[in-house]
Design a protein around this motif. Structure first.
Motif, PDB file in Angstrom:
ATOM      1  N   ASP A   1       0.718  -1.066  -0.020  1.00  0.00           N
ATOM      2  CA  ASP A   1       0.090   0.021  -0.087  1.00  0.00           C
ATOM      3  C   ASP A   1       0.776   1.393   0.071  1.00  0.00           C
ATOM      4  O   ASP A   1       1.883   1.265   0.687  1.00  0.00           O
ATOM      5  CB  ASP A   1      -0.850  -0.096   1.301  1.00  0.00           C
TER       6      ASP A   1
ATOM      7  N   THR B   1     -10.365   3.618  -6.542  1.00  0.00           N
ATOM      8  CA  THR B   1     -10.437   4.903  -7.169  1.00  0.00           C
ATOM      9  C   THR B   1     -10.167   6.114  -6.403  1.00  0.00           C
ATOM     10  O   THR B   1     -10.118   6.102  -5.353  1.00  0.00           O
ATOM     11  CB  THR B   1     -12.001   5.170  -7.811  1.00  0.00           C
ATOM     12  N   ARG B   2      -9.451   7.119  -7.106  1.00  0.00           N
ATOM     13  CA  ARG B   2      -9.369   8.286  -6.506  1.00  0.00           C
ATOM     14  C   ARG B   2      -9.836   9.358  -7.217  1.00  0.00           C
ATOM     15  O   ARG B   2      -9.797   9.325  -8.608  1.00  0.00           O
ATOM     16  CB  ARG B   2      -7.868   8.496  -6.124  1.00  0.00           C
TER      17      ARG B   2
ATOM     18  N   LYS C   1      -8.537   5.086 -11.788  1.00  0.00           N
ATOM     19  CA  LYS C   1      -7.928   4.096 -10.695  1.00  0.00           C
ATOM     20  C   LYS C   1      -7.029   4.608  -9.849  1.00  0.00           C
ATOM     21  O   LYS C   1      -6.165   5.300 -10.371  1.00  0.00           O
ATOM     22  CB  LYS C   1      -7.740   2.889 -11.570  1.00  0.00           C
ATOM     23  N   SER C   2      -7.025   4.115  -8.749  1.00  0.00           N
ATOM     24  CA  SER C   2      -5.620   4.577  -7.734  1.00  0.00           C
ATOM     25  C   SER C   2      -4.227   4.614  -8.608  1.00  0.00           C
ATOM     26  O   SER C   2      -3.425   5.355  -8.190  1.00  0.00           O
ATOM     27  CB  SER C   2      -5.724   3.769  -6.466  1.00  0.00           C
TER      28      SER C   2
ATOM     29  N   GLU D   1      -6.069   1.923  -0.500  1.00  0.00           N
ATOM     30  CA  GLU D   1      -7.375   1.188   0.255  1.00  0.00           C
ATOM     31  C   GLU D   1      -8.237   1.251  -0.739  1.00  0.00           C
ATOM     32  O   GLU D   1      -9.062   0.193  -1.009  1.00  0.00           O
ATOM     33  CB  GLU D   1      -7.541   1.800   1.649  1.00  0.00           C
ATOM     34  N   GLU D   2      -8.580   2.253  -1.440  1.00  0.00           N
ATOM     35  CA  GLU D   2     -10.070   2.398  -2.430  1.00  0.00           C
ATOM     36  C   GLU D   2      -9.396   2.176  -3.798  1.00  0.00           C
ATOM     37  O   GLU D   2      -8.351   2.875  -4.070  1.00  0.00           O
ATOM     38  CB  GLU D   2     -10.589   3.757  -2.161  1.00  0.00           C
TER      39      GLU D   2
ATOM     40  N   TRP E   1     -12.003  11.360 -12.150  1.00  0.00           N
ATOM     41  CA  TRP E   1     -11.951  10.087 -11.297  1.00  0.00           C
ATOM     42  C   TRP E   1     -11.325   9.237 -12.060  1.00  0.00           C
ATOM     43  O   TRP E   1     -11.484   8.830 -13.412  1.00  0.00           O
ATOM     44  CB  TRP E   1     -13.279   9.670 -10.671  1.00  0.00           C
TER      45      TRP E   1
END
Length: 294
Positions: free
Chosen positions: A125, A174-175, A233-234, A171-172, A231
């Motif tokens: 992470d 999407t950002r 993907k992370s 953790e999520e 928005w």
């Protein structure tokens, strides 16, 4: 030999009474070992299902096993008549001394156990914790090891991590990419909004849900500021941010939309009017010419 038999006959009752206590004490010790092993194994099985680190599971199982065995030994000694109060006092004093000597290490250890139990982040992470931002490499009992974006390893004590805010960027799934773009006051706001929206929606990394947003957010001294919020993907956050900045600049230039920079207008006022202003300007020009000639 006769004297020994006589002594045995005289103290037979006491001997059997003491022997019974010894047998009970042995049963207590054996039962303590069995109970310690059973509880430790049960703890290991339950914690293994929660994906807690094996080092923490083994250490906690060892602590429980040791505590139960010590308690069983003290109970057995007390049952045969040995005064255990002094032993307990000595153990307490020794524990206090060790705790004070290893206060920092114990704090880091306790924090490491909490991190592994509650798992606010995991290896791999990207987080900001304990004043360090980087990718988590390993979570150990006393420290957590990060790798920063410029490829440096940073070892952070666990107590520093649990004592501060933890931001987990992975953790999520999407950002939201937050960008603020300033344009000049002479720009057509409707056209500018369309250009900015076209830049982010034409990128395949922009997600349709949640929908991207472009809006005026501030009227500053030299610029009209737009927020640009797609928005993604992370994993696409930084590539999207960098690419969008470059593409936005090129798109604004192609459409003749100016990006302002800090500037100041100077107005000269003279009591003699325009003629006086010209004389002042001419005097400054003459002085500059004199300096160049000299």
């Amino acid at each position: 030999m006769t004297e020994l038999l006589d002594w045995f006959a005289e103290n037979q009752e006491s001997i059997f009474f003491f022997a019974g206590k010894v047998v009970v004490a042995l049963v207590i010790i054996i039962g303590g070992f069995i109970l310690a092993r059973a509880l430790a194994n049960t703890l290991v099985r339950r914690l293994d299902k929660s994906n807690i680190d094996n080092a923490v599971v083994s250490f906690m199982a060892g602590i429980i096993r040791t505590i139960i065995i010590i308690a069983a030994l003290l109970m057995a000694l007390s049952h045969v008549g040995v005064q255990t109060t002094s032993f307990i006092a000595i153990l307490g004093a020794a524990g206090l001394a060790i705790g004070l000597a290893l206060q920092g290490s114990l704090s880091n250890f306790a924090s490491g156990v909490l991190i592994m139990i509650y798992r606010p982040f995991k290896s791999g992470d990207y987080v900001d914790a304990g004043g360090t931002a980087g990718t988590v490499q390993r979570i150990e009992l006393f420290t957590t090891i990060f790798k920063t974006p410029d490829n440096k390893l940073v070892i952070v004590p666990n107590s520093k991590i649990t004592g501060s805010e933890i931001t987990n960027f992975s953790e999520e799934p999407t950002r939201r990419v937050d960008m603020v773009i300033g344009v000049s006051y002479s720009a057509d706001l409707k056209k500018t909004k369309e250009v900015l929206m076209d830049v982010i929606t034409s990128d395949e990394r922009t997600l349709e849900d949640p929908a991207p947003r472009v809006a005026v957010t501030a009227l500053n001294d030299s610029s009209v500021d737009f927020i640009v919020r797609p928005w993604v993907k992370s994993a696409d956050y930084w590539p999207m941010y960098w690419d969008s900045m470059e593409r936005i600049k090129n798109a604004l230039d192609e459409n003749g939309i100016g990006i302002p920079f800090p500037q100041m207008d100077v107005h000269l006022h003279h009591p003699d009017g325009a003629a006086g202003k010209l004389r002042v300007v001419q005097q400054h020009v003459d002085k500059l010419d004199d300096k160049k000639e000299s």
